[in-house]
Design a protein around this motif. Structure first.
Motif, mmCIF file in Angstrom:
data_model
loop_
_atom_site.group_PDB
_atom_site.id
_atom_site.type_symbol
_atom_site.label_atom_id
_atom_site.label_comp_id
_atom_site.label_asym_id
_atom_site.label_seq_id
_atom_site.Cartn_x
_atom_site.Cartn_y
_atom_site.Cartn_z
ATOM 1 N N VAL A 55 0.838 -1.198 0.000
ATOM 2 C CA VAL A 55 0.000 0.000 0.000
ATOM 3 C C VAL A 55 0.875 1.252 0.000
ATOM 4 O O VAL A 55 2.058 1.203 0.338
ATOM 5 C CB VAL A 55 -0.931 0.038 1.236
ATOM 6 C CG1 VAL A 55 -1.850 -1.168 1.270
ATOM 7 C CG2 VAL A 55 -0.116 0.124 2.529
ATOM 8 N N THR A 56 0.262 2.374 -0.409
ATOM 9 C CA THR A 56 0.879 3.685 -0.219
ATOM 10 C C THR A 56 0.000 4.475 0.734
ATOM 11 O O THR A 56 -1.218 4.253 0.814
ATOM 12 C CB THR A 56 1.021 4.450 -1.544
ATOM 13 O OG1 THR A 56 -0.295 4.617 -2.125
ATOM 14 C CG2 THR A 56 1.912 3.703 -2.510
ATOM 15 N N ARG A 92 -9.444 8.825 -3.633
ATOM 16 C CA ARG A 92 -9.300 7.391 -3.895
ATOM 17 C C ARG A 92 -9.130 6.580 -2.621
ATOM 18 O O ARG A 92 -9.190 5.350 -2.653
ATOM 19 C CB ARG A 92 -8.119 7.163 -4.823
ATOM 20 C CG ARG A 92 -6.775 7.517 -4.226
ATOM 21 C CD ARG A 92 -5.701 7.557 -5.291
ATOM 22 N NE ARG A 92 -5.634 6.331 -6.055
ATOM 23 C CZ ARG A 92 -5.383 6.274 -7.358
ATOM 24 N NH1 ARG A 92 -5.181 7.386 -8.025
ATOM 25 N NH2 ARG A 92 -5.324 5.131 -7.981
ATOM 26 N N SER A 93 -8.899 7.234 -1.477
ATOM 27 C CA SER A 93 -8.738 6.489 -0.224
ATOM 28 C C SER A 93 -10.071 6.078 0.383
ATOM 29 O O SER A 93 -10.111 5.295 1.327
ATOM 30 C CB SER A 93 -7.946 7.326 0.786
ATOM 31 O OG SER A 93 -8.682 8.474 1.170
ATOM 32 N N ALA A 117 -3.894 5.128 1.014
ATOM 33 C CA ALA A 117 -4.433 5.802 -0.172
ATOM 34 C C ALA A 117 -4.523 4.872 -1.372
ATOM 35 O O ALA A 117 -5.461 4.956 -2.163
ATOM 36 C CB ALA A 117 -3.571 7.010 -0.521
ATOM 37 N N ASP A 118 -3.549 3.969 -1.541
ATOM 38 C CA ASP A 118 -3.531 3.039 -2.675
ATOM 39 C C ASP A 118 -3.329 1.617 -2.164
ATOM 40 O O ASP A 118 -2.737 1.407 -1.098
ATOM 41 C CB ASP A 118 -2.400 3.390 -3.638
ATOM 42 C CG ASP A 118 -2.879 4.289 -4.767
ATOM 43 O OD1 ASP A 118 -4.072 4.195 -5.110
ATOM 44 O OD2 ASP A 118 -2.078 5.081 -5.280
ATOM 45 N N GLY A 119 -3.805 0.646 -2.963
ATOM 46 C CA GLY A 119 -3.682 -0.757 -2.573
ATOM 47 C C GLY A 119 -4.868 -1.238 -1.780
ATOM 48 O O GLY A 119 -4.743 -2.153 -0.950
ATOM 49 N N TYR A 148 1.562 8.616 -1.123
ATOM 50 C CA TYR A 148 0.709 8.987 -2.253
ATOM 51 C C TYR A 148 1.125 10.365 -2.768
ATOM 52 O O TYR A 148 1.254 11.322 -2.009
ATOM 53 C CB TYR A 148 -0.747 9.004 -1.791
ATOM 54 C CG TYR A 148 -1.732 9.439 -2.841
ATOM 55 C CD1 TYR A 148 -1.929 8.703 -3.995
ATOM 56 C CD2 TYR A 148 -2.482 10.604 -2.652
ATOM 57 C CE1 TYR A 148 -2.842 9.102 -4.952
ATOM 58 C CE2 TYR A 148 -3.404 11.007 -3.597
ATOM 59 C CZ TYR A 148 -3.576 10.259 -4.749
ATOM 60 O OH TYR A 148 -4.486 10.660 -5.688
ATOM 61 N N GLU A 180 -4.546 8.719 -15.499
ATOM 62 C CA GLU A 180 -5.724 8.599 -14.656
ATOM 63 C C GLU A 180 -6.358 9.955 -14.475
ATOM 64 O O GLU A 180 -5.700 10.950 -14.320
ATOM 65 C CB GLU A 180 -5.339 8.032 -13.294
ATOM 66 C CG GLU A 180 -4.965 6.569 -13.345
ATOM 67 C CD GLU A 180 -4.665 6.033 -11.954
ATOM 68 O OE1 GLU A 180 -4.408 4.842 -11.877
ATOM 69 O OE2 GLU A 180 -4.694 6.793 -11.001
#
Length: 377
Positions: free
Chosen positions: A51-52, A293-294, A341-343, A359, A377
């Motif tokens: 993840v980030t 996106r989180s 935030a990602d993953g 992120y 994106e």
């Protein structure tokens, strides 16, 4: 008795079928339960999720109110003559920038020049006569009344001079303020009269934008409210400004009030008459913000994942306003808190995680009109 045997046999067959169905159903349920129980073990075997992270920060949010506006010059005038006369000289070119008082055109003034010369000559003659009579009056050789008569005639001559100078000024057309001239509408030799447009003059380094505000937003909009303007012809340009004034009354048909904003236009990109889209920042306020996106929506609720002891921890949050790539958080988090935030694909509460970086923010959208652009994106 022979009639009862088939009935007993039928009951036995039914019993076997039901027993087999129940046993089969139980076996299928046991297999599914075993598969579900084995899933966490398999997931754990794969290792921690990559993840980030991002930090919860403060940001400024506001409700965007959109309106259609029209650009107006800050100052605007159609240059015209005060008298009917023939043009003898034009001293400007199309599109020139001129300062206040700059001479733009001259009208025929030979008659006025002659009247001015005559009035000055008359005044000089009267002043000489006054000087002579003053000496005579002192010596008692001339009556005081003659001196007063000459003083009166001198005042009349001075009035004639001022009149002639005013008539001459009407035949010299000057710029009433600093600005940019439009196209020249007349030529040397043309006969002009009051109302004949020689050229337009606009001050457009700062422009006004007129638009309407619905009655329902009057309590939230006031002078000084920030606005952003954009024009279709100027593509991605954004012009920042402030709301300057609201009209003193509403339109009873549209139930809206006329508003006027002032916007800097140093490169003169905005022209009077242009159609622009105006966005007002209504009720601006600072609030907590996270990357859009989180968020993990589940039904009508929204969640984010934080990190606790190397594992993901799901928290419910209350969201507010949004802007590109960012969402307002009204409750559920604190400033400075670290979130994932990602993953987040398949992320479960309590899942093991491994942080791979921070992120960096949303990537700009792909613009096919920009050469060399790549899909993003």
């Amino acid at each position: 008795m022979s009639a009862e045997r088939p009935s007993a046999l039928l009951r036995f067959v039914v019993f076997l079928v039901v027993t087999a169905a129940v046993a089969g159903g139980g076996w299928v349920y046991w297999q599914k339960k075993s598969t579900v129980a084995a899933a966490p073990a398999k997931s754990a075997a794969k290792g921690a999720a990559l993840v980030t992270t991002a930090k919860v920060v403060k940001d400024n949010f506001a409700l965007d109110l959109d309106a259609i506006g029209t650009v107006q010059a800050f100052e605007s005038a159609d240059i015209s003559s005060n008298v009917t006369e023939r043009i003898t000289e034009i001293t400007f070119k199309d599109g020139d920038f001129v300062k206040k008082g700059t001479l733009l055109a001259k009208l025929s003034d030979s008659e006025e020049q002659a009247m001015l010369t005559s009035a000055k000559s008359t005044l000089a003659e009267e002043e000489r006569e006054i000087a002579r009579l003053q000496n005579l009056v002192k010596e008692g050789a001339a009556p005081e009344a003659r001196l007063q008569e000459r003083l009166t005639l001198a005042d009349i001559a001075r009035s004639k001079i001022r009149e002639s100078e005013a008539r001459l000024a009407d035949r010299q057309i000057t710029a009433p303020f600093d600005g940019w001239l439009g196209l020249r509408r007349i030529s040397v030799g043309a006969l002009v009269s009051p109302g004949t447009v020689i050229a337009s003059l606009d001050k457009i380094d700062v422009v006004k934008i007129d638009f309407s505000v619905p009655e329902t937003y009057l309590g939230s909009v006031k002078a000084g409210t920030s606005i952003t303007a954009s024009a279709e012809t100027l593509k991605d340009r954004r012009f920042e400004g402030k709301l300057a004034h609201l009209d003193s009354r509403l339109d009873p048909v549209t139930r809206s009030v006329a508003a006027r904003a002032e916007v800097s236009n140093a490169d003169l990109a905005l022209k009077p008459g242009m159609l622009v889209m105006v966005t007002l920042k209504v009720e601006p306020h600072p609030s907590l913000a996270v990357p859009e996106r989180s968020l993990v929506p589940i039904g009508a609720k929204a969640y984010v994942f934080t990190i606790a002891d190397g594992k993901a921890k799901r928290l419910e949050v209350k969201t507010g306003l949004r802007k590109p790539g960012v969402v307002e958080i009204r409750s559920g988090l604190q400033e400075g808190q670290i979130i994932i935030a990602d993953g987040l694909v398949g992320m479960q509460d309590g899942a093991a995680i491994k942080v791979t970086g921070e992120y960096k923010g949303p990537v700009k959208a792909f613009n096919p009109e920009q050469s060399g652009g790549a899909a993003q994106e």
